[in-house]
Enzyme design. Structure first.
Site, PDB file in Angstrom:
ATOM      1  N   HIS A 148     -47.595  38.007  36.830  1.00  0.00           N
ATOM      2  CA  HIS A 148     -48.340  39.101  37.481  1.00  0.00           C
ATOM      3  C   HIS A 148     -47.778  40.417  36.945  1.00  0.00           C
ATOM      4  O   HIS A 148     -47.769  40.640  35.741  1.00  0.00           O
ATOM      5  CB  HIS A 148     -48.209  38.912  39.002  1.00  0.00           C
TER       6      HIS A 148
ATOM      7  N   HIS B 217     -56.403  36.742  31.671  1.00  0.00           N
ATOM      8  CA  HIS B 217     -56.540  37.230  33.045  1.00  0.00           C
ATOM      9  C   HIS B 217     -57.413  36.250  33.806  1.00  0.00           C
ATOM     10  O   HIS B 217     -58.357  35.699  33.241  1.00  0.00           O
ATOM     11  CB  HIS B 217     -57.193  38.614  33.050  1.00  0.00           C
TER      12      HIS B 217
ATOM     13  N   ASP C  86     -51.099  44.952  31.054  1.00  0.00           N
ATOM     14  CA  ASP C  86     -49.666  44.967  30.756  1.00  0.00           C
ATOM     15  C   ASP C  86     -49.343  44.945  29.270  1.00  0.00           C
ATOM     16  O   ASP C  86     -48.191  45.109  28.888  1.00  0.00           O
ATOM     17  CB  ASP C  86     -48.982  43.762  31.427  1.00  0.00           C
TER      18      ASP C  86
END
Ligand code: ACO
Length: 430
Positions: free
Chosen positions: A268, A309, A365
Protein backbone atom coordinates in the site's frame (compact mmCIF):
# COMPACT_ATOMS: atom_id res chain seq x y z
CA UNK A 1 -38.83 -5.82 -21.32
CA UNK A 2 -35.65 -5.30 -19.27
CA UNK A 3 -35.91 -5.29 -15.51
CA UNK A 4 -33.37 -4.30 -12.83
CA UNK A 5 -33.43 -7.77 -11.29
CA UNK A 6 -31.38 -10.94 -11.35
CA UNK A 7 -33.16 -14.30 -11.66
CA UNK A 8 -31.47 -17.13 -9.84
CA UNK A 9 -32.34 -20.81 -9.81
CA UNK A 10 -31.03 -22.78 -6.85
CA UNK A 11 -30.35 -26.15 -8.48
CA UNK A 12 -30.21 -27.83 -5.08
CA UNK A 13 -33.90 -27.16 -4.53
CA UNK A 14 -35.16 -26.06 -7.95
CA UNK A 15 -36.47 -22.86 -6.34
CA UNK A 16 -36.29 -19.59 -8.26
CA UNK A 17 -35.51 -16.20 -6.81
CA UNK A 18 -35.60 -12.68 -8.19
CA UNK A 19 -32.98 -10.36 -6.69
CA UNK A 20 -33.09 -6.58 -7.01
CA UNK A 21 -30.15 -4.95 -8.81
CA UNK A 22 -29.38 -1.49 -7.49
CA UNK A 23 -26.34 0.56 -8.62
CA UNK A 24 -25.05 -2.54 -10.40
CA UNK A 25 -25.10 -4.55 -7.16
CA UNK A 26 -27.17 -7.28 -5.63
CA UNK A 27 -27.42 -7.31 -1.85
CA UNK A 28 -25.41 -10.16 -0.35
CA UNK A 29 -28.10 -10.45 2.36
CA UNK A 30 -30.66 -11.31 -0.38
CA UNK A 31 -28.75 -14.56 -0.91
CA UNK A 32 -29.54 -15.72 2.60
CA UNK A 33 -33.14 -16.60 1.71
CA UNK A 34 -31.72 -19.39 -0.52
CA UNK A 35 -31.78 -22.42 1.77
CA UNK A 36 -31.88 -26.16 1.28
CA UNK A 37 -34.21 -26.48 4.28
CA UNK A 38 -35.35 -24.45 7.28
CA UNK A 39 -32.20 -25.42 9.25
CA UNK A 40 -29.82 -24.26 6.52
CA UNK A 41 -28.05 -20.95 7.17
CA UNK A 42 -28.55 -19.72 3.59
CA UNK A 43 -26.07 -18.79 0.88
CA UNK A 44 -23.27 -16.34 1.65
CA UNK A 45 -20.92 -14.50 -0.74
CA UNK A 46 -17.27 -15.61 -0.49
CA UNK A 47 -14.95 -12.77 -1.48
CA UNK A 48 -11.43 -12.84 -0.02
CA UNK A 49 -9.85 -9.35 -0.07
CA UNK A 50 -13.20 -7.78 -1.06
CA UNK A 51 -12.31 -7.99 -4.74
CA UNK A 52 -15.92 -7.70 -5.87
CA UNK A 53 -17.72 -6.44 -2.79
CA UNK A 54 -18.92 -2.89 -2.22
CA UNK A 55 -18.89 -2.29 1.52
CA UNK A 56 -20.49 1.13 1.38
CA UNK A 57 -22.16 3.81 -0.69
CA UNK A 58 -19.96 6.89 -0.83
CA UNK A 59 -20.26 10.37 -2.32
CA UNK A 60 -16.65 11.47 -1.73
CA UNK A 61 -14.30 10.08 -4.39
CA UNK A 62 -15.04 8.59 -7.79
CA UNK A 63 -12.61 6.29 -9.60
CA UNK A 64 -13.03 4.68 -13.01
CA UNK A 65 -10.09 2.32 -13.01
CA UNK A 66 -10.45 1.26 -16.63
CA UNK A 67 -10.47 4.81 -17.92
CA UNK A 68 -7.93 6.15 -15.39
CA UNK A 69 -10.34 8.73 -13.91
CA UNK A 70 -10.12 10.10 -10.37
CA UNK A 71 -12.46 12.81 -9.07
CA UNK A 72 -12.93 14.32 -5.61
CA UNK A 73 -16.56 15.37 -5.16
CA UNK A 74 -16.83 15.45 -8.97
CA UNK A 75 -13.74 17.58 -9.63
CA UNK A 76 -11.04 15.89 -11.78
CA UNK A 77 -7.76 15.34 -9.94
CA UNK A 78 -5.65 17.06 -12.59
CA UNK A 79 -7.70 20.28 -12.27
CA UNK A 80 -7.41 20.25 -8.49
CA UNK A 81 -3.66 19.54 -8.68
CA UNK A 82 -3.19 22.45 -11.04
CA UNK A 83 -5.52 25.01 -9.49
CA UNK A 84 -6.30 24.17 -5.88
CA UNK A 85 -4.36 23.88 -2.62
CA UNK A 86 -4.35 21.00 -0.17
CA UNK A 87 -6.45 22.89 2.39
CA UNK A 88 -8.99 24.02 -0.21
CA UNK A 89 -9.21 20.41 -1.44
CA UNK A 90 -9.58 19.26 2.16
CA UNK A 91 -12.52 21.64 2.62
CA UNK A 92 -14.04 20.26 -0.59
CA UNK A 93 -13.66 16.66 0.59
CA UNK A 94 -15.11 17.44 4.02
CA UNK A 95 -18.01 19.61 2.88
CA UNK A 96 -18.82 18.48 -0.63
CA UNK A 97 -18.37 21.91 -2.25
CA UNK A 98 -15.46 24.24 -2.98
CA UNK A 99 -15.31 26.98 -0.33
CA UNK A 100 -16.00 30.67 -0.83
CA UNK A 101 -13.13 33.00 0.09
CA UNK A 102 -14.61 33.55 3.56
CA UNK A 103 -15.17 29.83 4.15
CA UNK A 104 -11.62 29.01 3.07
CA UNK A 105 -10.22 31.73 5.31
CA UNK A 106 -12.15 30.40 8.32
CA UNK A 107 -11.19 26.78 7.58
CA UNK A 108 -7.49 27.64 7.10
CA UNK A 109 -7.52 29.65 10.30
CA UNK A 110 -9.01 26.73 12.24
CA UNK A 111 -6.50 24.20 10.92
CA UNK A 112 -3.60 26.59 11.48
CA UNK A 113 -4.57 27.13 15.11
CA UNK A 114 -4.65 23.44 15.95
CA UNK A 115 -1.15 22.54 14.78
CA UNK A 116 0.43 22.42 18.24
CA UNK A 117 0.52 19.17 20.19
CA UNK A 118 0.50 18.65 23.95
CA UNK A 119 4.01 18.93 25.39
CA UNK A 120 3.76 15.38 26.76
CA UNK A 121 3.67 14.12 23.17
CA UNK A 122 7.29 15.23 22.92
CA UNK A 123 8.24 13.09 25.94
CA UNK A 124 6.24 10.24 24.40
CA UNK A 125 8.29 10.60 21.19
CA UNK A 126 11.51 10.69 23.19
CA UNK A 127 10.71 7.19 24.43
CA UNK A 128 11.24 5.66 21.00
CA UNK A 129 14.57 4.12 20.06
CA UNK A 130 16.87 6.37 18.02
CA UNK A 131 16.25 4.23 14.90
CA UNK A 132 12.47 3.76 15.25
CA UNK A 133 10.64 3.83 11.92
CA UNK A 134 8.81 7.17 11.58
CA UNK A 135 5.59 5.37 10.56
CA UNK A 136 5.52 3.38 13.82
CA UNK A 137 6.09 6.59 15.74
CA UNK A 138 3.32 8.33 13.79
CA UNK A 139 0.82 5.49 14.27
CA UNK A 140 1.53 5.29 18.01
CA UNK A 141 1.38 9.01 18.68
CA UNK A 142 -1.86 9.40 16.74
CA UNK A 143 -3.35 6.55 18.79
CA UNK A 144 -2.05 8.30 21.93
CA UNK A 145 -3.88 11.51 20.97
CA UNK A 146 -7.09 9.73 21.85
CA UNK A 147 -5.98 9.77 25.50
CA UNK A 148 -5.40 13.54 25.31
CA UNK A 149 -8.91 14.23 23.94
CA UNK A 150 -11.28 11.85 25.75
CA UNK A 151 -14.30 13.82 24.47
CA UNK A 152 -13.49 12.30 21.05
CA UNK A 153 -15.50 9.28 22.18
CA UNK A 154 -18.68 11.24 21.42
CA UNK A 155 -18.50 10.10 17.82
CA UNK A 156 -22.13 10.89 17.08
CA UNK A 157 -21.88 14.50 18.21
CA UNK A 158 -21.16 16.41 14.99
CA UNK A 159 -19.52 19.41 16.63
CA UNK A 160 -17.21 17.28 18.77
CA UNK A 161 -16.41 14.96 15.85
CA UNK A 162 -15.57 17.86 13.52
CA UNK A 163 -13.28 19.28 16.19
CA UNK A 164 -11.28 16.04 16.23
CA UNK A 165 -11.20 15.99 12.41
CA UNK A 166 -9.71 19.50 12.44
CA UNK A 167 -7.18 18.47 15.06
CA UNK A 168 -6.11 15.40 13.10
CA UNK A 169 -5.59 17.32 9.84
CA UNK A 170 -3.77 20.09 11.72
CA UNK A 171 -1.55 17.97 13.94
CA UNK A 172 -0.51 15.26 11.49
CA UNK A 173 2.27 17.39 9.88
CA UNK A 174 3.56 18.32 13.35
CA UNK A 175 3.64 14.68 14.50
CA UNK A 176 5.27 13.53 11.24
CA UNK A 177 7.87 16.29 11.50
CA UNK A 178 8.58 15.38 15.15
CA UNK A 179 9.05 11.73 14.21
CA UNK A 180 11.53 12.80 11.52
CA UNK A 181 13.43 15.07 13.93
CA UNK A 182 13.57 12.28 16.50
CA UNK A 183 14.98 9.81 14.00
CA UNK A 184 17.62 12.36 12.97
CA UNK A 185 18.49 13.29 16.57
CA UNK A 186 17.42 16.88 15.89
CA UNK A 187 15.47 19.21 18.21
CA UNK A 188 11.75 19.47 17.51
CA UNK A 189 10.67 22.64 15.72
CA UNK A 190 7.30 24.05 16.75
CA UNK A 191 4.72 24.97 14.11
CA UNK A 192 4.77 28.52 12.77
CA UNK A 193 1.16 29.61 12.39
CA UNK A 194 2.10 32.34 9.92
CA UNK A 195 3.00 29.73 7.33
CA UNK A 196 0.69 27.82 4.98
CA UNK A 197 0.15 24.09 5.57
CA UNK A 198 2.83 22.49 3.36
CA UNK A 199 5.40 25.20 4.04
CA UNK A 200 4.87 24.94 7.77
CA UNK A 201 5.50 21.20 7.56
CA UNK A 202 8.64 21.58 5.43
CA UNK A 203 9.96 24.17 7.88
CA UNK A 204 9.35 21.90 10.90
CA UNK A 205 11.24 19.14 9.10
CA UNK A 206 14.10 21.01 7.52
CA UNK A 207 14.87 24.17 9.39
CA UNK A 208 18.02 24.05 11.46
CA UNK A 209 20.10 26.78 13.04
CA UNK A 210 18.37 29.58 11.11
CA UNK A 211 15.21 31.09 12.64
CA UNK A 212 14.33 32.66 9.28
CA UNK A 213 14.90 29.50 7.24
CA UNK A 214 12.68 29.59 4.16
CA UNK A 215 11.63 26.62 2.07
CA UNK A 216 12.01 27.01 -1.71
CA UNK A 217 8.59 28.08 -3.10
CA UNK A 218 8.81 25.54 -5.96
CA UNK A 219 9.32 22.72 -3.45
CA UNK A 220 6.48 23.96 -1.26
CA UNK A 221 4.22 24.04 -4.33
CA UNK A 222 5.30 20.52 -5.42
CA UNK A 223 4.67 19.14 -1.94
CA UNK A 224 1.23 20.75 -1.83
CA UNK A 225 0.41 19.18 -5.21
CA UNK A 226 1.53 15.78 -3.88
CA UNK A 227 -0.68 16.35 -0.84
CA UNK A 228 -3.69 17.00 -3.13
CA UNK A 229 -3.00 13.82 -5.11
CA UNK A 230 -2.89 11.73 -1.95
CA UNK A 231 -5.88 13.28 -0.14
CA UNK A 232 -8.38 10.48 -0.76
CA UNK A 233 -8.74 7.33 -2.80
CA UNK A 234 -12.10 5.82 -1.88
CA UNK A 235 -12.18 2.34 -0.27
CA UNK A 236 -8.47 1.41 -0.29
CA UNK A 237 -6.83 -0.77 2.36
CA UNK A 238 -6.10 1.99 4.90
CA UNK A 239 -9.46 3.74 4.44
CA UNK A 240 -11.27 0.45 4.85
CA UNK A 241 -9.27 -0.13 8.04
CA UNK A 242 -10.37 3.28 9.32
CA UNK A 243 -14.00 2.47 8.50
CA UNK A 244 -13.84 -0.99 10.05
CA UNK A 245 -12.28 0.25 13.29
CA UNK A 246 -14.61 3.27 13.31
CA UNK A 247 -17.63 1.01 12.84
CA UNK A 248 -17.18 -0.15 16.45
CA UNK A 249 -17.61 3.56 17.35
CA UNK A 250 -13.95 3.86 18.31
CA UNK A 251 -12.87 7.51 18.35
CA UNK A 252 -11.35 9.08 15.21
CA UNK A 253 -7.77 9.01 16.60
CA UNK A 254 -7.90 5.25 17.18
CA UNK A 255 -9.47 4.69 13.77
CA UNK A 256 -6.92 6.87 11.95
CA UNK A 257 -4.06 5.14 13.79
CA UNK A 258 -5.36 1.90 12.25
CA UNK A 259 -5.32 3.61 8.86
CA UNK A 260 -1.69 4.59 9.34
CA UNK A 261 -0.67 1.04 10.21
CA UNK A 262 -2.45 -0.28 7.11
CA UNK A 263 -0.78 2.37 4.96
CA UNK A 264 2.63 1.32 6.32
CA UNK A 265 2.60 -1.99 4.38
CA UNK A 266 4.74 -2.24 1.22
CA UNK A 267 1.74 -3.27 -0.91
CA UNK A 268 0.00 0.00 0.00
CA UNK A 269 1.59 3.34 1.00
CA UNK A 270 4.87 1.67 1.87
CA UNK A 271 5.35 1.07 -1.86
CA UNK A 272 6.99 4.48 -2.38
CA UNK A 273 9.72 3.40 0.02
CA UNK A 274 9.97 0.00 -1.70
CA UNK A 275 10.27 1.66 -5.15
CA UNK A 276 13.33 3.62 -4.06
CA UNK A 277 14.97 0.55 -2.57
CA UNK A 278 14.21 -1.32 -5.82
CA UNK A 279 15.70 1.44 -8.00
CA UNK A 280 18.83 1.47 -5.86
CA UNK A 281 19.07 -2.31 -6.11
CA UNK A 282 18.86 -2.11 -9.93
CA UNK A 283 21.58 0.51 -9.75
CA UNK A 284 21.95 1.20 -13.48
CA UNK A 285 19.80 1.52 -16.58
CA UNK A 286 21.64 -1.37 -18.18
CA UNK A 287 20.42 -3.74 -15.45
CA UNK A 288 16.75 -3.01 -16.14
CA UNK A 289 16.09 -5.87 -18.65
CA UNK A 290 17.57 -8.42 -16.25
CA UNK A 291 15.44 -7.08 -13.39
CA UNK A 292 12.28 -7.17 -15.51
CA UNK A 293 13.06 -10.77 -16.41
CA UNK A 294 13.32 -11.68 -12.72
CA UNK A 295 9.96 -10.00 -12.06
CA UNK A 296 8.31 -11.91 -14.90
CA UNK A 297 9.85 -15.19 -13.73
CA UNK A 298 8.51 -14.36 -10.23
CA UNK A 299 12.06 -14.95 -9.06
CA UNK A 300 12.13 -14.66 -5.26
CA UNK A 301 8.66 -13.12 -5.30
CA UNK A 302 10.09 -10.00 -6.96
CA UNK A 303 7.54 -7.44 -8.06
CA UNK A 304 7.91 -4.26 -9.99
CA UNK A 305 7.12 -1.98 -7.07
CA UNK A 306 5.07 1.12 -7.94
CA UNK A 307 3.35 -0.85 -10.71
CA UNK A 308 -0.12 -2.31 -10.69
CA UNK A 309 -3.26 -1.42 -8.82
CA UNK A 310 -6.38 -3.23 -7.67
CA UNK A 311 -8.61 -0.62 -9.28
CA UNK A 312 -6.60 1.12 -12.03
CA UNK A 313 -6.23 -1.03 -15.09
CA UNK A 314 -4.92 2.00 -16.97
CA UNK A 315 -2.34 4.70 -16.16
CA UNK A 316 -2.94 5.97 -12.59
CA UNK A 317 -3.98 9.62 -13.21
CA UNK A 318 -1.99 10.66 -10.14
CA UNK A 319 1.20 9.19 -11.61
CA UNK A 320 0.75 11.42 -14.68
CA UNK A 321 0.64 14.57 -12.52
CA UNK A 322 3.59 13.41 -10.41
CA UNK A 323 5.73 12.73 -13.46
CA UNK A 324 5.19 16.36 -14.48
CA UNK A 325 5.94 17.60 -10.94
CA UNK A 326 9.27 15.72 -11.08
CA UNK A 327 10.59 18.15 -13.71
CA UNK A 328 9.68 21.19 -11.61
CA UNK A 329 11.36 19.75 -8.51
CA UNK A 330 14.46 18.55 -10.31
CA UNK A 331 14.93 22.04 -11.74
CA UNK A 332 15.55 23.21 -8.17
CA UNK A 333 17.21 20.15 -6.64
CA UNK A 334 19.05 18.75 -9.66
CA UNK A 335 17.91 15.54 -11.31
CA UNK A 336 17.60 12.43 -9.18
CA UNK A 337 19.99 9.97 -10.86
CA UNK A 338 17.47 7.17 -10.23
CA UNK A 339 15.02 8.89 -12.60
CA UNK A 340 16.73 7.41 -15.66
CA UNK A 341 16.30 3.91 -14.24
CA UNK A 342 12.63 4.58 -13.45
CA UNK A 343 11.92 5.93 -16.94
CA UNK A 344 13.67 2.95 -18.52
CA UNK A 345 11.73 0.52 -16.30
CA UNK A 346 8.46 2.17 -17.31
CA UNK A 347 9.42 2.18 -21.02
CA UNK A 348 10.32 -1.50 -21.08
CA UNK A 349 7.44 -2.63 -18.86
CA UNK A 350 4.80 -0.80 -20.91
CA UNK A 351 5.95 -2.65 -24.06
CA UNK A 352 6.19 -6.05 -22.42
CA UNK A 353 3.39 -8.60 -22.84
CA UNK A 354 3.55 -9.65 -19.18
CA UNK A 355 2.64 -6.13 -17.99
CA UNK A 356 0.36 -5.30 -20.94
CA UNK A 357 -1.76 -8.42 -20.52
CA UNK A 358 -2.11 -7.90 -16.78
CA UNK A 359 -2.83 -4.19 -17.28
CA UNK A 360 0.00 -3.18 -14.97
CA UNK A 361 0.78 0.56 -15.16
CA UNK A 362 2.76 2.91 -12.93
CA UNK A 363 0.80 3.89 -9.82
CA UNK A 364 1.07 6.96 -7.58
CA UNK A 365 4.11 5.57 -5.79
CA UNK A 366 6.29 4.96 -8.82
CA UNK A 367 7.55 8.54 -9.15
CA UNK A 368 6.64 10.13 -5.79
CA UNK A 369 9.66 8.58 -4.03
CA UNK A 370 12.02 10.18 -6.55
CA UNK A 371 10.64 13.60 -5.68
CA UNK A 372 10.80 12.93 -1.96
CA UNK A 373 14.40 11.79 -2.25
CA UNK A 374 15.37 14.80 -4.35
CA UNK A 375 13.82 16.99 -1.64
CA UNK A 376 16.18 15.36 0.83
CA UNK A 377 13.73 13.15 2.74
CA UNK A 378 15.13 9.80 3.91
CA UNK A 379 13.46 6.75 2.38
CA UNK A 380 11.83 5.52 5.58
CA UNK A 381 10.04 8.87 5.94
CA UNK A 382 8.26 8.60 2.58
CA UNK A 383 5.12 6.90 3.83
CA UNK A 384 4.63 9.63 6.45
CA UNK A 385 4.48 12.05 3.52
CA UNK A 386 1.54 9.98 2.28
CA UNK A 387 -0.15 9.73 5.69
CA UNK A 388 -0.25 13.52 6.21
CA UNK A 389 -2.51 14.31 3.25
CA UNK A 390 -4.49 11.06 3.46
CA UNK A 391 -5.66 12.11 6.92
CA UNK A 392 -8.40 14.27 5.42
CA UNK A 393 -9.63 11.34 3.33
CA UNK A 394 -9.66 9.07 6.37
CA UNK A 395 -11.62 11.48 8.55
CA UNK A 396 -14.15 12.24 5.78
CA UNK A 397 -14.72 8.54 5.16
CA UNK A 398 -15.00 7.97 8.92
CA UNK A 399 -17.66 10.67 9.18
CA UNK A 400 -19.55 9.38 6.15
CA UNK A 401 -19.60 5.92 7.75
CA UNK A 402 -20.85 7.28 11.09
CA UNK A 403 -23.69 9.14 9.34
CA UNK A 404 -24.70 6.19 7.15
CA UNK A 405 -27.81 4.54 8.60
CA UNK A 406 -27.11 1.35 6.68
CA UNK A 407 -23.74 0.82 8.39
CA UNK A 408 -23.32 -1.40 11.43
CA UNK A 409 -20.29 -2.80 13.19
CA UNK A 410 -18.15 -4.41 10.46
CA UNK A 411 -18.17 -8.13 10.94
CA UNK A 412 -17.50 -10.41 7.96
CA UNK A 413 -18.46 -14.07 7.88
CA UNK A 414 -16.04 -16.94 7.39
CA UNK A 415 -16.10 -20.28 5.64
CA UNK A 416 -14.89 -22.62 8.37
CA UNK A 417 -12.38 -25.20 7.13
CA UNK A 418 -10.95 -26.50 10.42
CA UNK A 419 -11.69 -29.53 12.58
CA UNK A 420 -14.92 -29.88 14.56
CA UNK A 421 -16.04 -31.49 17.82
CA UNK A 422 -12.95 -33.22 19.18
CA UNK A 423 -12.53 -34.50 22.72
CA UNK A 424 -9.75 -32.93 24.75
CA UNK A 425 -6.70 -35.21 25.09
CA UNK A 426 -4.63 -35.05 28.27
CA UNK A 427 -1.05 -33.92 27.66
CA UNK A 428 0.56 -37.27 28.58
CA UNK A 429 -1.71 -39.04 26.05
CA UNK A 430 -0.75 -36.92 23.00
N1 ACO B 1 4.93 -6.58 -10.58
C1 ACO B 1 4.83 -7.77 -11.20
N2 ACO B 1 3.69 -8.48 -11.30
C2 ACO B 1 2.59 -7.94 -10.76
C3 ACO B 1 2.61 -6.69 -10.10
C4 ACO B 1 3.83 -6.00 -10.03
N3 ACO B 1 3.91 -4.83 -9.41
N4 ACO B 1 1.37 -6.41 -9.65
C5 ACO B 1 0.60 -7.44 -10.02
N5 ACO B 1 1.33 -8.37 -10.68
C6 ACO B 1 0.86 -9.61 -11.29
C7 ACO B 1 0.56 -10.64 -10.22
O1 ACO B 1 1.68 -11.44 -9.94
C8 ACO B 1 -0.55 -11.44 -10.90
O2 ACO B 1 0.06 -12.26 -11.86
P1 ACO B 1 -0.54 -13.74 -12.17
O3 ACO B 1 -1.87 -13.48 -12.83
O4 ACO B 1 0.48 -14.37 -13.04
O5 ACO B 1 -0.66 -14.42 -10.84
C9 ACO B 1 -1.34 -10.36 -11.66
O6 ACO B 1 -0.38 -9.32 -11.93
C10 ACO B 1 -2.52 -9.80 -10.90
O7 ACO B 1 -2.04 -9.25 -9.68
P2 ACO B 1 -2.77 -9.32 -8.29
O8 ACO B 1 -1.74 -9.49 -7.22
O9 ACO B 1 -3.90 -10.30 -8.35
O10 ACO B 1 -3.39 -7.87 -8.22
P3 ACO B 1 -3.98 -7.17 -6.92
O11 ACO B 1 -5.08 -6.29 -7.38
O12 ACO B 1 -4.30 -8.15 -5.86
O13 ACO B 1 -2.76 -6.30 -6.38
C11 ACO B 1 -1.26 -4.54 -5.96
C12 ACO B 1 -2.63 -4.95 -6.54
C13 ACO B 1 -1.16 -5.00 -4.50
C14 ACO B 1 -1.15 -3.01 -5.98
C15 ACO B 1 -0.16 -5.20 -6.83
O14 ACO B 1 -0.25 -4.73 -8.16
C16 ACO B 1 1.25 -4.92 -6.27
O15 ACO B 1 1.69 -5.63 -5.38
N6 ACO B 1 1.96 -3.86 -6.79
C17 ACO B 1 3.26 -3.52 -6.26
C18 ACO B 1 3.13 -2.75 -4.97
C19 ACO B 1 2.62 -1.34 -5.18
O16 ACO B 1 3.12 -0.61 -6.03
N7 ACO B 1 1.65 -0.94 -4.35
C20 ACO B 1 1.10 0.42 -4.37
C21 ACO B 1 -0.31 0.42 -4.86
S1 ACO B 1 -0.90 2.07 -4.92
C22 ACO B 1 -1.25 2.41 -3.31
O17 ACO B 1 -1.59 1.60 -2.50
C23 ACO B 1 -1.08 3.77 -2.92
Amino acid sequence: MSKDTLSVTDNRTGKQYELKIENGCIRAMDLRQMKTDAEDFGIMAYDPAFQNTANTKSAITFIDGDKGILEYRGYPIDQLAEKSTHLETSYLLMNGELPTKAQLHEFTDKITHHTYVHENIKSFMDGFRYDAHPMSMLASTVAALSSFYPEAKQVRNKEVRRHQMTRLIAKMPTLAAFSYRHSQGLPYIYPNNDLPYAENFLTMVKSIGKPNWKAHPALVKALDVLFILHADHEQNCSTTSVRVVGSSEADPYSAVAAGITALYGPLHGGANEAVLRMLREIGDKKNVPEFIKKVKDKDGDKKLMGFGHRVYKNYDPRAKVIKKACDEVFEVTGKNPLLDIAVELERIALQDDYFVQRKLYPNVDFYSGLIYEAMGFPVDFFTCLFAIPRTVGWVCQYEEMINDNEQKIARPRQVFTGQRKRDYVAIDKR
